[in-house]
Design a protein around this motif. Structure first.
Motif, short mmCIF file in Angstrom:
data_model
loop_
_atom_site.label_atom_id
_atom_site.label_comp_id
_atom_site.label_asym_id
_atom_site.label_seq_id
_atom_site.Cartn_x
_atom_site.Cartn_y
_atom_site.Cartn_z
N VAL A 189 53.11 29.74 36.74
CA VAL A 189 51.73 30.13 36.50
C VAL A 189 50.77 29.32 37.38
N ALA A 190 51.02 28.01 37.48
CA ALA A 190 50.17 27.16 38.31
C ALA A 190 50.27 27.56 39.78
N ALA A 191 51.48 27.81 40.26
CA ALA A 191 51.67 28.18 41.66
C ALA A 191 50.99 29.52 41.98
N LEU A 192 51.16 30.50 41.11
CA LEU A 192 50.52 31.80 41.34
C LEU A 192 49.00 31.68 41.30
N GLY A 193 48.49 30.89 40.36
CA GLY A 193 47.05 30.70 40.29
C GLY A 193 46.48 29.99 41.51
N LEU A 194 47.17 28.95 41.96
CA LEU A 194 46.72 28.24 43.15
C LEU A 194 46.85 29.10 44.41
N TRP A 195 47.92 29.91 44.45
CA TRP A 195 48.07 30.82 45.59
C TRP A 195 46.93 31.84 45.61
N ALA A 196 46.57 32.38 44.46
CA ALA A 196 45.46 33.32 44.40
C ALA A 196 44.14 32.66 44.78
N ALA A 197 44.04 31.36 44.53
CA ALA A 197 42.83 30.62 44.86
C ALA A 197 42.80 30.18 46.32
N GLY A 198 43.88 30.46 47.08
CA GLY A 198 43.91 30.12 48.50
C GLY A 198 44.54 28.79 48.83
N ALA A 199 45.20 28.16 47.86
CA ALA A 199 45.77 26.84 48.09
C ALA A 199 47.11 26.89 48.80
N ALA A 200 47.66 28.09 49.01
CA ALA A 200 48.96 28.18 49.67
C ALA A 200 48.89 27.71 51.12
N ASP A 201 47.70 27.67 51.69
CA ASP A 201 47.53 27.27 53.09
C ASP A 201 47.22 25.78 53.24
N LEU A 202 47.40 25.02 52.21
CA LEU A 202 47.13 23.59 52.32
C LEU A 202 48.01 22.95 53.39
N ALA A 237 38.83 45.30 38.77
CA ALA A 237 39.04 46.68 39.18
C ALA A 237 37.75 47.37 39.60
N THR A 238 36.62 46.96 39.03
CA THR A 238 35.36 47.65 39.28
C THR A 238 34.47 46.95 40.30
N ARG A 239 34.62 45.63 40.42
CA ARG A 239 33.72 44.87 41.29
C ARG A 239 34.44 44.14 42.41
N GLY A 240 35.74 44.24 42.47
CA GLY A 240 36.47 43.56 43.53
C GLY A 240 36.73 42.10 43.21
N HIS A 241 36.96 41.30 44.25
CA HIS A 241 37.28 39.87 44.12
C HIS A 241 38.53 39.68 43.26
N ALA A 242 39.56 40.49 43.55
CA ALA A 242 40.76 40.45 42.72
C ALA A 242 41.46 39.10 42.78
N ALA A 243 41.54 38.50 43.98
CA ALA A 243 42.26 37.22 44.12
C ALA A 243 41.59 36.14 43.29
N GLU A 244 40.26 36.05 43.39
CA GLU A 244 39.54 35.02 42.62
C GLU A 244 39.70 35.26 41.12
N THR A 245 39.68 36.52 40.72
CA THR A 245 39.82 36.84 39.30
C THR A 245 41.19 36.43 38.77
N PHE A 246 42.24 36.73 39.54
CA PHE A 246 43.59 36.35 39.10
C PHE A 246 43.75 34.83 39.10
N ALA A 247 43.07 34.15 40.00
CA ALA A 247 43.11 32.68 39.98
C ALA A 247 42.52 32.14 38.68
N VAL A 248 41.40 32.75 38.25
CA VAL A 248 40.78 32.34 36.99
C VAL A 248 41.71 32.64 35.82
#
Length: 432
Positions: free
Chosen positions: A40-53, A243-254
């Protein structure tokens, strides 16, 4: 002869019970909990853009996220050459990761105990001790792995040239306070195991504690159900927004990192509680955006129904949701209690349970983060390399508000559950 037979049967039953939850099952429980939290932590951090650290920093950040999820202490440190100084600090619990680990470990702990009415104190203590020992070893390894250092680029502007001139190369690293993190992590595990026993109706208790199950278990179950209901509603709302406003990656990170942080905060605000906070610099709060708007002011801001409604009138729905869900929780508590319990007793138990729940939310929902760079004593150069974010509750005000809410909803829930048939209740039939 019969006493010897009974003793032998009890011994055999105890040996079988131990076999059902020995070291192998304890290892599966611990590894399952840690693996679920790490995923869960890895997927959340990946969605937040931390995979490129850079420099392989992703894995240590995942480990640090899991450590903080169980209450561990992560210390930030910085350096920027001989003529510069950095300051950084971070205090936040990613409660989505916390909740995931708690549910998995609780399930593993309760699974071998199901279908039994009573368990000996020694048996329960031994089973919990097996899990605790393995958890302790895993936690030590995790805290040792949660450390890394990052270079912070100053850019190509005047600030970058000034940094090159004075040899100021900012670095920010993090490490864990191993003794404190391990101690708090073990306390967290103990809390999860105790709460699991309190919430589960099918979990056995020692004979001495059976008299408390009618008063404690329904209230504990109702509060856990209340908190999970808020998380489910929050996830549904977040998915609709994505689904209605976009920003899917940030939403999944939250969702994967901090959904309980948001929805349990909303629970207390719906009760009328006030949180103080401030956002300055590059930091920001996740959805909804109204939180950032209220808190991004020069001075310390108040976060409550009044201040939020000035920016978005829909926040009054938090009050409605609180009324509905607290009444539902009180009804569930009363329906799971014996019929002999009076309405005022339900109200009192609901009040105690809600006060403890709000107190817990106020403790784990605090957020604090800051970072700053100064060269030759000149702070906040460039404006983009310094910032502060904090959010803390007015604790006793929030706890005090839980009292009337608990009394009113507890009494109302008891009245609503008067005609509900309790489990195990036998009603006398009128003679024909």
């Amino acid at each position: 002869m019969s006493s010897r037979t009974s003793s032998g049967q009890a011994r055999t039953s105890g040996e079988r019970a131990v076999a059902r939850h020995g070291w192998a099952h304890a290892l599966v429980t611990v590894l399952g909990g840690l693996l679920a939290m790490a995923v869960v932590a890895a997927l959340g951090l990946w969605a937040a853009g931390a995979a490129d650290l850079p420099d392989g920093g992703f894995a240590p950040v995942v480990a640090a996220t899991v450590v903080t999820a169980v209450g561990g202490a992560v210390k930030l440190s910085g350096s920027a050459g001989d003529l510069a100084d950095t300051q950084a600090g971070l205090t936040v619990i990613p409660l989505s990761v916390t909740l995931t680990g708690a549910l998995v470990i609780a399930w593993g702990f309760l699974r071998p105990l199901r279908h039994r009415a009573v368990a000996g104190t020694a048996e329960l203590a031994g089973w919990a001790a097996r899990i605790a020992v393995l958890w302790l070893l895993a936690l030590i390894g995790l805290t040792l792995a949660a450390r890394h250092t990052f270079d912070i680029p100053l850019g190509n502007d005047d600030l970058g040239e000034l940094g090159d001139l004075f040899g100021a190369s900012p670095k920010v690293g993090f490490t864990t306070d191993v003794p404190l993190s391990v101690f708090v992590g073990v306390v967290w595990l103990a809390g999860v195991l105790v709460l699991a026993l309190l919430v589960s109706r099918g979990a056995p208790l020692p004979a001495r504690l059976l008299r408390f199950q009618a008063s404690v278990r329904p209230a504990a179950y109702a509060m856990v159900a209340l908190l999970l209901a808020y998380v489910v509603i929050g996830v549904i709302v977040a998915l609709v927004v994505a689904a209605t406003r976009g920003h899917a990656a940030e939403t999944f990170a939250v969702i994967l990192l901090g959904m309980p942080n948001l929805v349990w905060l909303a629970l207390t605000i719906g009760l009328g509680a006030t949180w103080n906070g401030r956002v300055e610099g590059p930091f920001g709060l996740p959805m909804p955006h109204v939180l950032d708007e209220v808190l991004r002011t020069p001075d310390i801001s108040e976060l409550n129904l009044r201040t939020l409604s000035e920016h978005d009138g829909r926040v009054w729905w938090l009050l409605v949701v609180d009324v509905v869900l607290l009444l539902a929780a009180a009804f569930v508590m009363a329906a799971r209690s014996p019929a002999r319990v009076r309405a005022w007793e339900h109200a009192l138990r609901m009040t105690i349970a809600l006060v403890l729940t709000v107190f817990m939310i106020c403790l784990v929902g605090r957020v604090s983060a800051h970072f700053g760079l100064s060269v030759l004593g000149i702070g906040d150069l460039g404006g983009g390399l310094a910032g502060e974010l904090f959010l803390r509750p007015r604790l006793w005000g929030a706890v005090g508000l839980a009292v009337p809410w608990g009394l009113l909803t507890g009494f109302a829930g008891a009245l609503l559950a008067r005609h509900v048939r309790r489990r195990g209740e036998v009603r006398a039939e009128r003679a024909g």
